[in-house]
Scaffold this motif. Structure first.
Motif, PDB file in Angstrom:
ATOM      1  N   VAL A 289     -13.737   9.489   1.502  1.00 43.80           N
ATOM      2  CA  VAL A 289     -14.424  10.288   0.496  1.00 43.80           C
ATOM      3  C   VAL A 289     -14.929   9.414  -0.644  1.00 43.80           C
ATOM      4  N   THR A 290     -14.060   8.556  -1.175  1.00 44.05           N
ATOM      5  CA  THR A 290     -14.453   7.701  -2.289  1.00 44.05           C
ATOM      6  C   THR A 290     -13.431   6.579  -2.471  1.00 44.05           C
ATOM      7  N   VAL A 291     -13.854   5.530  -3.133  1.00 44.21           N
ATOM      8  CA  VAL A 291     -12.982   4.427  -3.542  1.00 44.21           C
ATOM      9  C   VAL A 291     -13.291   4.175  -5.013  1.00 44.21           C
ATOM     10  N   PHE A 292     -12.251   4.103  -5.844  1.00 39.51           N
ATOM     11  CA  PHE A 292     -12.483   3.872  -7.271  1.00 39.51           C
ATOM     12  C   PHE A 292     -11.269   3.213  -7.908  1.00 39.51           C
ATOM     13  N   GLU A 293     -11.436   2.783  -9.150  1.00 41.69           N
ATOM     14  CA  GLU A 293     -10.349   2.116  -9.863  1.00 41.69           C
ATOM     15  C   GLU A 293      -9.184   3.082 -10.080  1.00 41.69           C
ATOM     16  N   GLY A 294      -7.983   2.579  -9.875  1.00 36.31           N
ATOM     17  CA  GLY A 294      -6.787   3.398  -9.882  1.00 36.31           C
ATOM     18  C   GLY A 294      -6.442   4.078 -11.192  1.00 36.31           C
ATOM     19  N   HIS A 295      -6.947   3.592 -12.314  1.00 36.57           N
ATOM     20  CA  HIS A 295      -6.600   4.215 -13.601  1.00 36.57           C
ATOM     21  C   HIS A 295      -7.382   5.504 -13.841  1.00 36.57           C
ATOM     22  N   ARG A 296      -8.453   5.738 -13.078  1.00 34.53           N
ATOM     23  CA  ARG A 296      -9.263   6.955 -13.239  1.00 34.53           C
ATOM     24  C   ARG A 296      -8.617   8.134 -12.531  1.00 34.53           C
ATOM     25  N   GLN A 297      -8.921   9.324 -13.022  1.00 34.49           N
ATOM     26  CA  GLN A 297      -8.462  10.544 -12.379  1.00 34.49           C
ATOM     27  C   GLN A 297      -9.588  11.077 -11.496  1.00 34.49           C
ATOM     28  N   LEU A 298      -9.256  11.549 -10.316  1.00 36.36           N
ATOM     29  CA  LEU A 298     -10.242  12.110  -9.395  1.00 36.36           C
ATOM     30  C   LEU A 298     -10.681  13.476  -9.892  1.00 36.36           C
ATOM     31  N   LYS A 299     -11.986  13.702  -9.908  1.00 35.86           N
ATOM     32  CA  LYS A 299     -12.535  14.979 -10.347  1.00 35.86           C
ATOM     33  C   LYS A 299     -13.257  15.645  -9.179  1.00 35.86           C
ATOM     34  N   GLN A 300     -13.448  16.941  -9.263  1.00 33.70           N
ATOM     35  CA  GLN A 300     -14.103  17.694  -8.195  1.00 33.70           C
ATOM     36  C   GLN A 300     -15.469  17.112  -7.863  1.00 33.70           C
TER      37      GLN A 300
ATOM     38  N   MET B 157       0.842  -1.185   0.000  1.00 37.97           N
ATOM     39  CA  MET B 157       0.000   0.000   0.000  1.00 37.97           C
ATOM     40  C   MET B 157       0.883   1.242   0.000  1.00 37.97           C
ATOM     41  N   THR B 158       0.449   2.238  -0.723  1.00 35.72           N
ATOM     42  CA  THR B 158       1.138   3.519  -0.775  1.00 35.72           C
ATOM     43  C   THR B 158       0.183   4.601  -0.309  1.00 35.72           C
ATOM     44  N   GLN B 159       0.640   5.460   0.576  1.00 34.20           N
ATOM     45  CA  GLN B 159      -0.157   6.576   1.074  1.00 34.20           C
ATOM     46  C   GLN B 159       0.459   7.861   0.556  1.00 34.20           C
ATOM     47  N   ARG B 160      -0.392   8.783   0.067  1.00 31.78           N
ATOM     48  CA  ARG B 160       0.136  10.046  -0.460  1.00 31.78           C
ATOM     49  C   ARG B 160      -0.968  11.099  -0.519  1.00 31.78           C
ATOM     50  N   VAL B 161      -0.571  12.346  -0.732  1.00 28.29           N
ATOM     51  CA  VAL B 161      -1.514  13.432  -1.007  1.00 28.29           C
ATOM     52  C   VAL B 161      -2.090  13.182  -2.394  1.00 28.29           C
ATOM     53  N   VAL B 162      -3.384  13.440  -2.572  1.00 26.24           N
ATOM     54  CA  VAL B 162      -4.020  13.244  -3.881  1.00 26.24           C
ATOM     55  C   VAL B 162      -3.401  14.227  -4.873  1.00 26.24           C
ATOM     56  N   PRO B 163      -2.720  13.738  -5.916  1.00 28.20           N
ATOM     57  CA  PRO B 163      -1.992  14.638  -6.820  1.00 28.20           C
ATOM     58  C   PRO B 163      -2.882  15.597  -7.608  1.00 28.20           C
ATOM     59  N   GLU B 164      -4.126  15.218  -7.900  1.00 29.21           N
ATOM     60  CA  GLU B 164      -5.016  16.096  -8.670  1.00 29.21           C
ATOM     61  C   GLU B 164      -5.386  17.368  -7.907  1.00 29.21           C
TER      62      GLU B 164
END
Length: 52
Positions: A36-47, A1-8
């Motif tokens: 907040v949300t869980v989704f597939e890693g290839h998607r980009q998080l949007k507002q 597992m990797t933890q980080r600030v959401v880059p978007e």
């Protein structure tokens, strides 16, 4: 597992865990941690994916 600030968004209190092919996005508040949300890693998080 990797933890980080959401880059978007690059907000220190908005973090994510990378778990296999998924992104678990959570927000750190003063006394709580909010998922907040869980989704597939290839998607980009949007507002619109964020509740607040």
């Amino acid at each position: 597992m990797t933890q980080r600030v959401v880059p978007e968004f690059n907000q220190e209190n908005l973090r994510e865990l990378l778990i296999e092919h998924y992104r678990l996005v959570y927000r750190i508040n003063k006394k709580t941690i909010e998922i907040v949300t869980v989704f597939e890693g290839h998607r980009q998080l949007k507002q619109r994916d964020l509740k607040k």
